[in-house]
Design an enzyme around this catalytic site. Structure first.
Site, mmCIF file in Angstrom:
data_model
loop_
_atom_site.group_PDB
_atom_site.id
_atom_site.type_symbol
_atom_site.label_atom_id
_atom_site.label_comp_id
_atom_site.label_asym_id
_atom_site.label_seq_id
_atom_site.Cartn_x
_atom_site.Cartn_y
_atom_site.Cartn_z
ATOM 1 N N CYS A 133 2.993 -0.221 5.043
ATOM 2 C CA CYS A 133 2.910 1.109 4.416
ATOM 3 C C CYS A 133 1.562 1.322 3.718
ATOM 4 O O CYS A 133 0.558 1.499 4.376
ATOM 5 C CB CYS A 133 4.110 1.354 3.499
ATOM 6 S SG CYS A 133 4.330 3.111 3.141
ATOM 7 N N HIS B 39 8.684 0.160 6.589
ATOM 8 C CA HIS B 39 9.009 -0.937 5.669
ATOM 9 C C HIS B 39 10.067 -1.854 6.270
ATOM 10 O O HIS B 39 11.258 -1.666 6.004
ATOM 11 C CB HIS B 39 9.585 -0.366 4.366
ATOM 12 C CG HIS B 39 8.568 0.207 3.444
ATOM 13 N ND1 HIS B 39 7.950 -0.528 2.465
ATOM 14 C CD2 HIS B 39 8.071 1.460 3.351
ATOM 15 C CE1 HIS B 39 7.102 0.232 1.793
ATOM 16 N NE2 HIS B 39 7.162 1.451 2.319
ATOM 17 N N GLU C 31 10.927 -4.753 5.372
ATOM 18 C CA GLU C 31 11.624 -5.539 4.338
ATOM 19 C C GLU C 31 12.745 -4.745 3.663
ATOM 20 O O GLU C 31 13.654 -5.329 3.084
ATOM 21 C CB GLU C 31 10.625 -6.060 3.295
ATOM 22 C CG GLU C 31 10.159 -5.064 2.247
ATOM 23 C CD GLU C 31 9.294 -3.931 2.769
ATOM 24 O OE1 GLU C 31 8.795 -4.024 3.914
ATOM 25 O OE2 GLU C 31 9.123 -2.931 2.040
#
Ligand SMILES: *[C@@H]1O[C@H](CO)[C@@H](O)[C@H](O)[C@H]1NC(C)=O
Ligand SMILES: *[C@@H]1O[C@H](CO)[C@@H](O)[C@H](O)[C@H]1NC(C)=O
Ligand SMILES: *[C@@H]1O[C@H](CO)[C@@H](O)[C@H](O)[C@H]1NC(C)=O
Length: 333
Positions: free
Chosen positions: A146, A257, A259
């Protein structure tokens, strides 16, 4: 003649078996271009760049100068890496010591200025060290997520910004793979089910107001440095670059993202894909990157020195009550 005729099918059979095994086991991904770096380091340590906290985040830890969202730490730890936090506003000698001791760099997402923040400045120093190391045959991988993706683009463009505003905040998207994906290091050997998830399901987590278009990747000449591997589409139908891979460096960036799928549950994060195939897809990127870090031979001068840098010297704090983005965070003074 007949001997050769017999051997060829045997060789083909062996390759077939190797291919099948590789598909199921594939303990270590090796790209043809990086075989010279194929030295297994099974103690990979990855540095994560910290950044200045927002006012609300700082309310949990008023003394703190920077923070790292714990989701990035867990994402790497889940693949067998350990993490060293990288502080901001430190002397160059600190960044050199850390760089020479870690096996990869993760530049996370967040909300800092690319230009004037400690995050942007430290990122720039580490980026230059990574370029220099790789130029000298010292394999060192870098991953940007990001804002980290945006910082990589900014730095590779000689500190020029070619992003455009867009609407892709709190949105799950799918990836449209571009032709280079099939020959990329990142996606070439990705499991078929992961590729299918990414392309067919809204399995990527987007939290950004800025986008890199394919047009600007070309207009900026950044396409000489990075291959765009996939795009996504924002709320207004704008197609933006979602994955980049540096052509001559072990650098990767994703606008989304990976994660968050597995680790972020903030009450306002209504879009994050938490279903099993999306979790697996998010973890694939960490698996890939940690395996790249296993090719780096950097290490701390001693296990004692290593212990003083590792993230275990800090405890994550619950921040889900002040930030919708991060359930837990590490703070640094
Ligand atoms: C390209 O980058 C410029 C900044 O250099 C920006 O103003 C413009 O909106 C971008 N255009 C596209 C199509 O992304
Ligand atoms: C949020 O939680 C943290 C950790 O428990 C606590 O220190 C902080 O005071 C809380 N903040 C608010 C505004 O509730
Ligand atoms: C979640 O959204 C609500 C409504 O917009 C807002 O009042 C609240 O502060 C947000 N919570 C967090 C933790 O950001």
């Amino acid at each position: 003649m007949s001997g050769t005729g017999l051997r060829l099918p045997l060789v083909a059979l062996c390759l077939l078996i190797a291919g099948v095994l590789a598909d199921h086991q594939r303990p270590f991904r090796v790209h043809p271009n990086s075989i010279r770096y194929n030295v297994n380091n099974n103690r990979p340590i990855i540095g994560i760049l910290s950044q200045e906290p927002s006012k609300t985040m700082a309310s949990v830890s008023p003394e703190s100068v920077s923070y790292i969202a714990a989701s990035y730490v867990k994402w790497l730890e889940g693949q067998g890496a350990r993490v060293v936090p990288i502080k901001v506003n430190q002397p160059d000698s600190y960044y050199k010591t850390v760089f020479d001791s870690i096996n990869g760099l993760l530049i996370p997402g967040g909300g800092a200025s690319l230009v004037s923040s400690g995050y942007g400045k430290a990122g720039s120093i580490l980026y230059d060290l990574a370029i220099e190391a790789n130029d000298n045959g010292d394999f060192f991988p870098v991953w940007g997520t990001c804002l980290g993706f945006e910082l990589l683009l900014y730095l590779s463009a000689g500190k020029r910004d070619f992003l455009t505003t867009c609407n892709s905040y709190n949105r799950a998207s799918s990836l449209k793979f571009l032709s280079d994906a099939s020959v990329s290091r990142l996606y070439q050997r990705a499991p078929n089910d992961v590729l299918k998830t990414l392309s067919k399901e809204k399995s990527t987590s987007n939290f950004h107001h800025w986008c890199m278009t394919k047009e600007n990747l070309t207009a900026s000449s950044l396409d000489n440095f990075y291959r765009p591997l996939a795009t996504s589409t924002d709320d207004d139908g704008l197609e933006f670059v979602a994955t980049i891979e540096a052509i001559s460096y072990p650098f990767w960036g994703v606008q989304f993202h990976p994660e968050k799928n597995v680790y972020e549950w903030g009450a306002n994060l209504t879009s994050v894909p938490h279903w099993p195939s999306a979790i697996k897809a998010g973890q694939y990127f960490a698996e890939f990157f940690v395996n790249q870090a296993r090719k780096s031979q950097h290490r701390f001068a001693s296990r004692q020195e290593e212990a003083t840098y590792l993230i275990y010297n800090y405890a994550p704090v619950y921040t889900g009550n002040v930030s919708s983005s991060f359930l837990q965070s590490y703070f640094f003074n």
